[in-house]
Each structure stands twice: as C-alpha cells, then as structure tokens.
Design an enzyme around this catalytic site. Structure first.
Site, PDB file in Angstrom:
ATOM      1  CG  ASP A 451      -2.260   0.725   0.875  1.00 23.40           C
ATOM      2  OD1 ASP A 451      -2.412   1.183  -0.282  1.00 23.40           O
ATOM      3  OD2 ASP A 451      -3.105   0.865   1.769  1.00 23.40           O
ATOM      4  CD  GLU A 460      -0.696   3.569 -13.046  1.00 22.18           C
ATOM      5  OE1 GLU A 460      -0.107   4.649 -12.881  1.00 22.18           O
ATOM      6  OE2 GLU A 460      -0.464   2.802 -13.976  1.00 22.18           O
TER       7      GLU A 460
END
Ligand SMILES: *[C@@H]1O[C@H](CO)[C@@H](O)[C@H](O)[C@H]1NC(C)=O
Length: 481
Positions: A451, A460
């Site tokens: 994360d 993404e």
C-alpha cells in the site's frame, strides 16, 4: 468423439470448473456489489463535460478544449474492446441497471474513438469515407507523468499525435477497429442505429490499419509521444488479426474469415504466444476465434482452439496467483480470468446469437474430476480473496491525471499546479476521494502488498484492469456458488 474433439479439452474444463469457483473458506462475497462498483469506477476516469447523473461527485469537468485527458489511445481502445466483450458475453445476465451503466461507460469511450477516426482524406466529415489519419493521443506523456495534478486542473501541453499513412500505427488503428466492432455487438439491442455507426467506423479503421501497416513506436516523432509508457512492444500484427476476428463476429461478413485464413500465419497466429493484455492480443484471438470454430465448425479454425487449449493448461503455477513480470499484475488476473470464463462457457453449436441481450442463460462451467495437469492451482481462490476482501488499499495512485489522491475541486477550488500536487503524491495518508471500484496493480511475486503510492506497479488502478472484470463479476453475480 466428434463432439468431444470440438470441446475445450476436458482436462482444462475441469480445471476451469474448479478455478472458477470463488474462494472457499473466505465467507461469501457480494459479487453483485463488486460488479456495480467495477462499473462505477469508469465514472472516475471520465474526461470532458460530466453529465448531471454523474455519481462520483468529487469529479468535475476536465479536458474541455480537446475532449481528452492523457488519452493513450491504444490501451484505451483495448479497455473499450474488453468492456464491450464483457457486455457481449454477459450483458444478458447483468441486472438491468448494471447493463445500462456498462453501456454508458462503453459509450463514453466509443464516442471518443469515433472522433479519433473522423479525419477523412477528402473534405467530407463522414467517417465511412477513406481515412486520412487517426488521432492517437492528446497530451504529453512525460510532462503528464511528471505532475501530480487533478484532471480538472490539467495545464500540461495538450500535444496532439496522429497516425497517418506516412506514420502508420496499425496497432492503434486495429485496436480501434476491434473496439468499435465489439461495441457494435454490445449496442445492437439497445441502440441499433449507434451499433451500425460503430460497425461502419470499425470497417474504416480496419481498412486503414491494413492498408498502412506499421507500428507507431517505429516512428521517431510518435515514439516520443507514446514511449516509454505505452510503446507497442509486441508489434501490430496481432491487432490486425484481432480486429479481423471482431469484425467477422460483428458483421458475419465472410471476407474477414478469408482475411484470417490468408494472413493468419504471417500475423503470428501459429506462434502460440500465451499473453493477453493491451499490447498483446494472442490468447484473446485464440479464444475469440475458437468461439467461431466451436459455434460454427469452420474446420480450418481448429488450430486456434488448439492454441486456446494450450494457453488454458499452461496458465497455472503449481499453487498460486498467476504472476507475469512487468507492469500491473492484476491486469493479467482480470483479463485471463475473463478468457477462462468465456472459453469455459462457450457451448459448441447451435450457433450462439450474436447480440448480448439475446443470450440470457449461460451454462455454468461443467464439473468433472480433477486433472493432474492443472487442478492443483488455487489461482482463483487467491486472486479473488485478494481482490474482494478488505482491507482495500488506501493509497491508490492513478495514471495521470490522478484525481482521487487530490482534494476534490469542490473542497479546494483553486488550481493545484503541476508540482503542488507532489505532497499529496508523497503523503502516507489515504486518498481524500474514494475511487470506488478501483482495482490496483496488486501484490508482487511474493504476494505482498505494501500500500505504497509511489510503487505504481502495485498501487495504480487502470481502466484495462476493470473492463474484463465487469464481465467476470457479471457471471459470478448471476451464478453464485
Ligand atoms: C464484406 O466486407 C468487405 C470488406 O470490408 C466489403 O468489401 C464487402 O462489401 C462486405 N460484404 C457485405 C456483404 O457486406
């Protein structure tokens, strides 16, 4: 035996039956909710003037002068193809609201794609006259990627790149043709006039792709526009084959079958390339043409089914998530999941109706005893667990322009310039806006997910991850295990 030989191989069917069962032991998932969210995601990616019924309210109008933002035409056209394919295969079993939103998301993309091919050689603006160019991209990729800016604030150069007979781009032209042809099938029921327009556009784009063969990355000028982010690494040949296959399905015109027969070998059909994504279409071609074979018994197409069988059976690692090196891994998970499902649910004759809404019942993957070759995989269990269970990532990074990690326009109306967005990019805090339905690039080879926003391969989300997911979730929502 004759029937068996036309089926996807038994070993693989049963692997699919197992693999397509969502995770056991992880509780039940609400596939219906996941489906709706995977479609909602596309509203966060809209460019242009937003309609009154826009549901992700933190987004505003953007890219009004050119109608495109970071419009990487090639991957975007693939997104449209896959969203259309999701509707063609599974639209008939989607709840009506989800089908409506899927078509709206698809139309957002195909309206744009139709504009990209509205550049005839003559003075008429009819899209069915001979094309002079195809708009490839608006924006400067390096400058865009160097900024952390909201789409509404975009102030990087709006450079326009086009492919032309002298600077050809058969991959983008071919993928545009595939997208428009697939979309024409998706819209046939809901809007026949629009479907006709899409099919005419597809034919025009295909003729351009085939008449002026070449890869856009081979042209110095265009290369600056598309590389390094969306270079055509694998050549344009697969898009010619892929678009011909889509045009054949959408038009039922036999000339596209002849095209496949006459050009398949030159275009790499026999190379057994087990890839499927925005750049490489080969496994998708094999599944799509296998459908033609399974439903129509055109015998010389059987080699495509053999390639599809071999793809299905070589996908699985001995015990885990499929992992392909390179960019975002979840793009492989969702697009391959889609192919598995389409392949497993394709019934050999009678020929399937070609419109989405006309095929309400889809057979479940048939169950059989496990095969030694492929059954040890818990590919799906692991993929689904990762995909659907909390906690979801808090820090997704989007391809420019990155709306959800910056404050909404309503909360901070003044311009946030190119570099002023960097603190948001570097921040460890969660995104101020929730990009509902986004699927990020996912864990690495070791299944770990940190994360971490700057780790873009993992963090993404992209439209081409979600587009095939829509079809997969539609299937599971209608066929809960
Ligand atoms: C089939 O497609 C070819 C190539 O686009 C075209 O020339 C021909 O007119 C089409 N045939 C029919 C029956 O539409």
């Amino acid at each position: 035996m004759a029937l068996l030989s036309t089926l996807p191989s038994l070993a693989c069917l049963l692997l699919l039956a197992m693999a397509l069962r969502p995770s056991s032991g992880g509780g039940s998932h609400d596939y219906g909710e996941a489906l709706s969210k995977s479609i909602l995601f596309f509203e966060g990616q809209r460019s242009g003037q937003l309609p009154a019924d826009q549901r992700l309210k933190w987004r505003g109008d953007s890219g009004l002068s050119d109608g495109a933002e970071a419009g990487f035409g090639f991957p975007m056209a693939f997104t449209a193809t896959m969203l259309a394919w999701s509707v063609v295969e599974f639209g008939g079993i989607m709840p009506p609201e989800d089908l409506r939103h899927s078509l709206t998301a698809l139309r957002w993309a195909t309206d744009y794609l139709l504009k990209t091919i509205a550049h005839p050689t003559g003075c008429t603006s009819r899209i069915d006259s001979e094309l002079g160019s195809i708009l490839l991209q608006v924006g400067d990729p390096l400058k865009d990627h160097n900024c952390w800016e909201r789409p509404e604030d975009m102030d990087t150069p709006r450079t326009v790149y086009s492919v032309t007979p002298d600077r050809p781009g058969s991959e983008v032209a071919g993928e545009t043709a595939a997208a428009l042809a697939a979309a024409s099938m998706a819209f046939r029921e809901a809007d026949a006039t629009y479907a006709e327009r899409l099919l005419r556009g597809a034919t025009t784009a295909f003729e351009f792709a085939d008449s002026y063969k070449g890869a856009y990355s081979d042209d110095t000028g265009l290369k600056a526009g598309v590389c390094p982010f969306y270079c055509d690494f694998d050549g344009y040949q697969d898009e010619l084959l892929w678009s011909a296959a889509w045009l054949r399905r959408a038009s039922a015109n036999v000339s596209f079958l002849s095209y496949i027969q006459n050009n398949g070998k030159t275009l790499g059909a026999d190379d057994n390339i087990n890839e499927f994504g925005w750049d490489n279409k080969h496994a998708g071609i094999n599944v799509l043409i296998s459908k033609e074979f399974l439903e129509g018994e055109v015998l010389w197409l059987q080699s495509y089914k053999q390639s599809a069988d071999s793809f299905m059976c070589t996908l699985f690692t001995p015990g885990g998530l499929i992992y392909k090196p390179g960019g975002s891994n979840m793009q492989h998970v969702t697009s391959i999941a889609f192919l598995l499902l389409v392949y497993a649910t394709t019934s050999p004759s009678p020929p399937a109706p070609s419109t989405a809404a006309a095929s309400p019942s889809i057979p479940p993957p048939s169950a059989a005893s496990p095969s030694n070759r492929c059954s040890s995989s818990d590919f799906f269990q692991r993929s689904w667990r990762w995909l659907l269970l909390p906690p979801s990532p808090q820090l997704p990074a989007e391809d420019p322009p990155p709306g959800s990690s910056l404050p909404a326009k309503a909360d901070r109306p003044e311009q946030i310039g190119c570099k002023e967005g960097s603190p948001y990019f570097n921040s460890q805090g969660p995104n101020p806006n929730i990009l509902v339905g986004a699927v990020v690039g996912g864990p690495g080879e070791d299944d770990a997910y940190g994360d971490d926003r700057p780790d873009f391969r993992k963090s993404e989300p992209t439209t081409y991850i979600n587009a095939p997911l829509v079809g997969v979730l539609a299937y599971f929502a209608a066929n809960p295990s």
